[in-house]
Each structure stands twice: as structure tokens, then as C-alpha cells.
Design a protein around this motif. Structure first.
Motif, PDB file in Angstrom:
ATOM      1  N   LEU A  53      -7.476   8.773  -8.748  1.00  0.00           N
ATOM      2  CA  LEU A  53      -8.821   9.336  -8.593  1.00  0.00           C
ATOM      3  C   LEU A  53      -9.718   8.279  -7.973  1.00  0.00           C
ATOM      4  CD1 LEU A  53      -9.140  10.935 -12.155  1.00  0.00           C
ATOM      5  CD2 LEU A  53      -8.391  12.062 -10.051  1.00  0.00           C
ATOM      6  N   MET A  54     -10.338   8.632  -6.835  1.00  0.00           N
ATOM      7  CA  MET A  54     -11.161   7.651  -6.116  1.00  0.00           C
ATOM      8  C   MET A  54     -12.579   8.176  -5.927  1.00  0.00           C
ATOM      9  SD  MET A  54      -8.345   6.743  -3.190  1.00  0.00           S
ATOM     10  CE  MET A  54      -7.683   8.432  -3.270  1.00  0.00           C
ATOM     11  N   GLY A  55     -13.563   7.472  -6.471  1.00  0.00           N
ATOM     12  CA  GLY A  55     -14.962   7.869  -6.307  1.00  0.00           C
ATOM     13  C   GLY A  55     -15.512   7.372  -4.990  1.00  0.00           C
ATOM     14  N   GLU A  56     -16.163   8.254  -4.265  1.00  0.00           N
ATOM     15  CA  GLU A  56     -16.771   7.839  -2.994  1.00  0.00           C
ATOM     16  C   GLU A  56     -17.831   6.776  -3.234  1.00  0.00           C
ATOM     17  OE1 GLU A  56     -16.896  11.285   0.341  1.00  0.00           O
ATOM     18  OE2 GLU A  56     -18.225  11.545  -1.380  1.00  0.00           O
ATOM     19  N   ILE A 108      -3.699   3.818   0.396  1.00  0.00           N
ATOM     20  CA  ILE A 108      -4.355   3.229  -0.777  1.00  0.00           C
ATOM     21  C   ILE A 108      -3.693   1.882  -1.021  1.00  0.00           C
ATOM     22  CG2 ILE A 108      -5.004   3.515  -3.191  1.00  0.00           C
ATOM     23  CD1 ILE A 108      -4.426   6.520  -2.870  1.00  0.00           C
ATOM     24  N   ILE A 109      -4.516   0.824  -0.987  1.00  0.00           N
ATOM     25  CA  ILE A 109      -4.006  -0.545  -1.076  1.00  0.00           C
ATOM     26  C   ILE A 109      -4.026  -1.030  -2.520  1.00  0.00           C
ATOM     27  CG2 ILE A 109      -4.479  -2.933  -0.344  1.00  0.00           C
ATOM     28  CD1 ILE A 109      -5.644  -1.731   2.239  1.00  0.00           C
ATOM     29  N   GLN A 118       0.829  -1.199   0.000  1.00  0.00           N
ATOM     30  CA  GLN A 118       0.000   0.000   0.000  1.00  0.00           C
ATOM     31  C   GLN A 118       0.862   1.247   0.000  1.00  0.00           C
ATOM     32  OE1 GLN A 118      -1.900  -1.014   3.792  1.00  0.00           O
ATOM     33  NE2 GLN A 118      -0.848   0.708   4.720  1.00  0.00           N
ATOM     34  N   VAL A 119       0.258   2.378  -0.312  1.00  0.00           N
ATOM     35  CA  VAL A 119       0.944   3.655  -0.143  1.00  0.00           C
ATOM     36  C   VAL A 119       0.268   4.434   0.971  1.00  0.00           C
ATOM     37  CG1 VAL A 119       1.841   3.869  -2.479  1.00  0.00           C
ATOM     38  CG2 VAL A 119      -0.449   4.753  -1.950  1.00  0.00           C
ATOM     39  N   GLY A 171      -2.626   2.312  -5.564  1.00  0.00           N
ATOM     40  CA  GLY A 171      -1.724   3.016  -4.672  1.00  0.00           C
ATOM     41  C   GLY A 171      -0.272   2.827  -5.042  1.00  0.00           C
ATOM     42  N   LEU A 172       0.153   1.581  -5.169  1.00  0.00           N
ATOM     43  CA  LEU A 172       1.569   1.288  -5.393  1.00  0.00           C
ATOM     44  C   LEU A 172       2.099   1.945  -6.675  1.00  0.00           C
ATOM     45  CD1 LEU A 172       1.706  -2.465  -4.300  1.00  0.00           C
ATOM     46  CD2 LEU A 172       2.701  -0.512  -3.107  1.00  0.00           C
TER      47      LEU A 172
END
Lengths: 250, 250, 250, 250
Positions: free
Chosen positions: D187-190, D166-167, A60-61, D171-172
Motif C-alpha cells: 500500500l503506497m500513499g501518494e 517498487i524499490i 526492486q520489483v 517491493g522485494l
């Protein structure tokens, strides 16, 4: 293929240190080692000189408050003075696998050897499963002749369980550094194991500061410990009152 | 990178042995194999000649009563006499992973081959899930022609479950040594599997001592077995009395 | 270090085969593939020609009824006739790790390629979670043009779940053999998934025998299937009677 | 031995791209990234140019509706226009092991570097544990100077939990591409995290389309989101009615 473990030193870092010791304070029981090392880095104004990343860390980050992402990592910080340099190892996580624990701990010992550290100190918590009023500092080491000096600094070796084990980097570094003919000492603050424990950290700091002969102003860590102590007393008090109320009912 | 498995012989150790056998007594069911091998090492005065460490062992160090830390390890002890040398393998733990079990067991067989062991004996418990009054010793081997000799020494091959499996080093060494064209025999003492079992160990010792033709005074192991037997009888008796009391009530 | 996977052919084995197919019947759902392949080996009198061992198999040895120990293994059996040779893959276990599953399945495909198998058949069960009266045989393959021939042999492709997955060697060999430009077909007998299922096996055998054009007398497998069918009917009947008795009470 | 990770480009693929960006949309929370990337591939008519398979993916094959089997895989799709090419990464699964996550994410970054991608966009869901009416798009990036541009496109950085992690690949890839001196934005949507979420996907698509300056007709994704919104409203309504009925009874 990327490396299994990657160590990067900042360009500023010169490995020619002055009478150095290596202090490991990675996450663990009660976060005691982490609290001590990060507090010392802060108070002494140690500067970051390196980073370790690995496929054995969680995949993960970590985001900072501005949304900037970085790998899970361990970090090296350097404190330099006229008489005694300290290289600190702190970080986000330890290995997620048994094999990774060994490989990372051996890598850390390799760094300590590279800077010709006079001694390695590994820091941790010693979980006892109940709240501790005046946490003792328990010790372990990789050479019998170190015991006298450590005891003189206030460390005890009287564990309720004879023998016992130390899991993770704090333990493995003791043994793996012995193979490199380096001295290593582990200091463990007694802690319930249930909470992040600044009281145990304050005890460890007092002993460590004496052992490495580097004064570290403990005020803010002690303050934090006092606050937590009061919070816990308040909690225990309120639990007792509930018990008394229940006994009226009964 | 450190080695996955590391074998270190002490300088004193000469691999040119006299009619040697290799005896494995690592931790397992009822700790039977461990009890037997450690007892023999003690009574025969065998001397430590080597150590095995590995990233497949649990990632921790073990402390002695003085706080001295060492890696989890397996150890080699040598007993030498005019007619028969014995190399013992004992230790703290077996592998934590399936792959590690294979690699370590093959490493152990390699050591046995290196010293030209005439035969490998692997020792263990055979868990039956209930208390056993007079534990039998069950056998397995890697060559059919060994069976007669083993049976003559008092070993039975009548398992309630036909076939079956042996997990870990005691089993794998039987098969992996066959690939090196070495003889190997596994001796398993019947045990409940719930407790450290000196009674099962005493049974295995009696058979093994006969097979390798090395007398080992069993007195202290038998004493320990008798004590445990009495303790268990006392416990069973008191449980029965509770049952009777309950039947009065009922 | 021992090899991660080791393939040993017996000296008698000549890789120059006559119009060969490769049949995989390793343990899996309802042991269907294993039942079919082992039955064929028995009835056709196929002979053992090789063995596969691996650190990805469970770390144990298996004992025969005489106490002789051997590694967990997969085995190769060869049936030879004037017109069609068959190389069978059967065994004790599949891999214990995901990575091992891939490496072993690819190894098996390598063997099939080495003997220039015209086609690979992988056999398995298709678990439906309830008892099946007349188990169908479901199919999968690695080339679309194979479907017509398979359907003509009585295989259906109408799964209740569209798409779906096949786990382990029976699945991976389909895809990994495609990379070696080999044909592969998977035959799955419908089974509850709760029991070792000779009924599902009999269905698969009938189809497979037709596809490879090798007659295999199904009598004994059918007998076993009939016995199990009766046993299950008896069980279902007795459960019904219990229900009726309960309804009298109610 | 087969490769741990295998990347195969179709022959048609020329790595000399026009102002390219790399978009990762692998399975994850609410399948948000997967929905967005697969929708864009469909609407833009991107063409498949490569495949990635790995022993770190689950050990199974996936069947199409015709019974054709293929390995679990990740796929590369290419969209080409006069001004902006896009290389998409989509697929069935992410790694099953922590180490595999690192090795695969680094492999993906290697591909992005090979095609000289101007920027990497990784897409995902941000699980909040409850239904979200107007899902926001949260951001993360690997260079602080990217934030202004991202915020201008409608992305927020106000997470309820400061920091966070962020897994997996989304993320990486941010961090591992930084080591290759490439820009990357996540970009992460709720999303609730409980359902496949086209509403969150529609929000992410709107922002992403703006950022890469490639218009993507959102009609069908919006339609799907509206349908789901109505279905959820209907469900919530019926639950409320049940509560009211219960209160009449009460």
C-alpha cells in the motif's frame, strides 16, 4: 541465505533439444539486442521455459499494468521447429556490479552448455555517437574459424577503433563459453546510442536469421524502423530550418 | 559458481626454474611498468606460460583486430637463459575493487613463491605532476638490507614527500610477499603522470637490467623516448612562441 | 585465498593482563582519537604487541622514510603497570566499505574480550563546523549506569542535536561490545572538523586519564595545542585586519 | 566472523500466533510506511519482540538522548488480540547495498513465514513530485486474485505511469514472499516525496485498518496531518502574496 543466482526451469521444459542455438538479447546500447530477441520470440511464438533472478540485479520489483509485482528477472524462451530449436535469453536488467556480471554471464553459458547449444549468439548495439543511415552489423567471435561464415552473412569486422571492448553479458559470454568449448558469435548493430533503435535491430535480425537459417518475417520491425527513420528525418529537417531562419537574422 | 580468481598455466610450463626473478609490470601511472615489462618480453623473446582471469577485473572482453574476443586478463611470460630465468606478469587491467586488489596481489605472490623466485621486482611510475627532463628512478623494498644494492644500481630514495604510499599491485606485492618471506623491490620512474611515458620506462629499464644482471638492448625504447622528447620540446617551444606573440599584443 | 582480516600478535605478548582497559584511537574527525592514543603510547612508553591487516583497508602500502614498504595496518600497543594495563588500538586507516567497518569493529571487540578488558574506551572528535575555544568532551556509552561516573570525570552529554550517530569503529565498538557483555565508553572532543586538532585531543586526554586512573603528563600535547591556538588567533587577527582595511576603502 | 544478518527474538516471544499478519513499515519515500507502522504500534500498544542487525546497514551507532549507543537496527513489534495478531517490522534504515536489500528482504519474509503470517502488508509512499491534496492509496500485490479485495478497501491501481517499479524492502518482499507461497500486498500513499508526510500516512492507515479488520483510532495521525496541511496552506498563501507584491512592483 537465498542463492546469489537462481535459475528455475518450468516443468514443461525438456532439455533434450533439436540442433539448438542460444540467443542472448539483454538490455544494452540502443536496446538493440533486446529488440531483436523479443521480436523473434514474438514472431516465432517462442514459449517461456525458465527464469533467472539474482541479488546482483537492481533491488526492486516490477509491476504489470494490473499491479502484480515480480522480481527483476531474466527469462528463457524456447522456439522449437523440425530442424532448429532456439533458446532465447531476454530480461529486464543486467548486473549492477562488476563481479555479478561475470557470475551471471557464466551462469548463462552453463545453461547453454546444459542444453548442448551448437552455438551462442549474443546481440547488442555498437554505439557510434551519431545518427546512422544504413546501420552495419559488426561482429566478434570466440574462434577465428567462425569469421568467414559470419562475413558471408553480411557482417563487417571493420571497426573505426581497432580492437575495442564489449561490456556486459554480450561480451563476457563470448569468452566464458570458450572455456566450455562452445562456439559464440556477437552481432552488434551500429546505433547512435541515444535512442532505442529499431533500425539497428532490423539490420541485426536480417543477419542473424540468415546465420541460424530460421526465416523470421521482418515486416513489423522494418515498419517500426521506417517510422523512426521518418520521425528523425522530420526532426533533422526542422532543425535545419531553424538554422536557416537564424542565418536570415544573422 | 566460477572461481573469483583463476590461474591457468600452459602445459609447456615447468615450474622448476633456474635462479628465477619475478617482474610485475601491470598498467599504472604513465604505463611505465607496463612499457618496461612488455619491452623486455619482446626483446628477450620471453614466451607466454600462463593466464590469470578474475571477476575483479572489469566485466568486459577485449577484441583483437580480427574480432576475436577474450576475457580481460593478466599474463605470465617466461624468459629462460643459462644463468637467470625471468617470469613476467603483464596484463590489461588491475582490479576494479579494493578487496580484489588484495586478493589478486596475494595470488601473484603465490605464483612467485611457487616458482621459488629469488626476488620480486614491481615496476611503476612515480607521478610528479610536471614534465621531467631526466627521470630518476625511485625505489621501495620490503627488507631494509636491500637498499644498498638498489642504490648502487642508480636508484634514489629521496622523495619530495617523505613517506608516501604505493597503490595497487606494485605496492601490495611488496608487503604481501614479505609475509611469504620473499624479497621484493619496487622501481618507479619519475613521470608527469599525464602521458604514456617511454622516457621514464627507459630509466627504469636501465636500472632493472643492471639489478637482475640480464642485458637488455634498450635501443628501441630509447628511440621511442627520444621521439617523445622531441615531440614535447616542439610542443613547449610552440607554446612559448604563442606567449611571446601575446606579449607583443599586450 | 588470504584472510579477510588477519590479526597477528607478537610472540612477546602474553594475554594474561592486569586489570586491563582497551583504548581505540583510529583516524577520524580532527584525528582527535588518533592524537590522544598515539600521545599516550609515546608518553607511557607502551610497546607494540600486534598488528591487524585486512582486505577492507585501502589497497596500498605505506613507505617509511627509508623506502621500506608495509601494508596499511592497525596496531596494538601494550602499556603495563602495577595496577592497570592498557591495550591501545591505533592505525593508518579505517575500512573503505560499510560491511568491512562492521567486521573489523567486531574483530577489535573480540581482541578486547580475549584479553578480558574491564572496559573499552573509544576516542574521537565531535565535529561542530566552527572553531571551538574551550573544547568540551562529549560522551556516549553502551550501558546507562556508566553515565554518572563519566559525567563526574568532566564529560558532557548535552549535544545540540538530540540523539545523533557515531560513524565507524568508535561507534560500532560501543554496540558490538555490548553483545559480548563488555562495558564501553566513547569520548569525543569538540572540534571544528577542518584541522588536525590537538586542543580537542588535550581535552579528551584530561578526561580519559582521570577515568582510567593512569596519570599521563599532558605537557607536550598542551604545548602543541597552545601553538595551534596562537596560530589560529594570528590567522583570525589578520583576517580581521583585512576586513578593517577593506572598510577603509569602502 | 559475525553474521551478515542477525535476528534476535526476545525470550517472551512465542511464535504461535493467532491469525497473524505481518506489516512492514521501514524508512522510505516520505517516511509514509514508517509513520503508519510506528503509529499503529503506539496506538495499539504493540510490544517489542525482536531485533535485526546487519553488516548491510550503515556502519554507525545511534545515540538516545541520554548518550546510550545502539546498532542501527530493524525491530519487530507484536500486537495481540482475540482475533488477529500483528507482527510489525520497523527500523532505522534499509540496506546500503543492492545485494543487502535482497538478503534482508528475504530474511524478513522468512520471519513472516516462521510465524505463519496469513498475509504480508508492505507500506510506503508513492512519490509524485508535487503536493497532493487528497492523497490516494496505490496498490500492488503478489497474486492477481487479491486485487478485488484491495480495491474494495479503497485502493486504486490507476498509476499515471503504467507499470513502474517498487524499490527496496516494500517491493522485494512482495516477490520474495511469493516464492514462499505467501500472500503480500503493498500500500503506497501518494506523497510529494519532499517531506515526511502524515497526510499520506493517514490515507494508508485508513485502508490498512479496514483490510486487516483491526480498528485503529486515527485521531492523532489525522491531527498531525491537519497541522501539516495548514502549515503548507499558510506557506503556499504567503508565496502567492509575494508573487502579488512582485506584480505590483512589476
Amino acid at each position: 541465505m537465498m542463492d546469489e543466482i537462481s535459475v528455475r526451469f518450468l516443468d514443461c521444459f525438456k532439455k533434450d533439444l533439436n540442433n539448438p542455438v542460444f540467443i542472448e538479447g539483454l538490455p544494452g546500447i540502443g536496446q538493440v539486442g533486446k529488440l531483436v530477441a523479443e521480436y523473434m520470440i514474438h514472431v516465432l511464438g517462442a514459449e517461456k521455459v525458465g527464469e533467472i533472478t539474482s541479488i546482483y540485479f537492481p533491488p526492486q520489483v516490477i509491476l504489470d499494468e494490473k499491479g502484480l509485482a515480480r522480481l527483476v528477472r531474466n527469462e528463457l524462451y524456447l522456439y522449437q521447429s523440425g530442424t532448429r530449436d532456439i533458446l532465447f535469453l531476454v530480461g529486464d536488467h543486467q548486473s549492477t556490479s562488476g563481479e555479478g556480471h561475470y557470475l551471471l554471464a557464466d551462469c548463462y553459458c552453463g545453461i547453454a552448455e546444459e542444453v548442448r547449444a551448437r552455438r551462442i549468439y549474443t546481440l547488442g548495439g555498437f554505439g557510434v555517437g551519431h545518427l546512422v543511415n544504413e546501420p552495419r552489423v559488426l561482429g566478434a567471435m570466440n574462434r577465428p574459424e567462425l569469421r568467414g561464415e559470419i562475413e558471408a552473412a553480411g557482417v563487417t569486422f571493420q571497426r573505426d577503433d581497432s580492437g575495442g571492448a564489449i561490456i556486459g553479458a554480450a561480451g563476457l559470454m563470448l569468452a566464458l563459453s570458450a572455456q566450455r568449448e562452445m562456439e559464440a558469435v556477437c552481432l552488434m548493430g551500429e546505433t547512435s546510442g541515444y535512442i532505442v533503435d529499431p533500425m539497428a535491430a532490423a539490420s541485426v535480425l536480417a543477419v542473424l536469421s540468415k546465420l541460424i537459417d530460421v526465416p523470421v518475417d521482418p515486416t513489423r520491425l522494418n515498419d517500426r524502423a521506417s517510422e523512426m527513420e521518418k520521425a528523425i528525418e522530420g526532426f533533422v529537417e526542422s532543425e535545419k530550418m531553424k538554422d536557416e531562419e537564424l542565418s536570415y537574422i544573422g
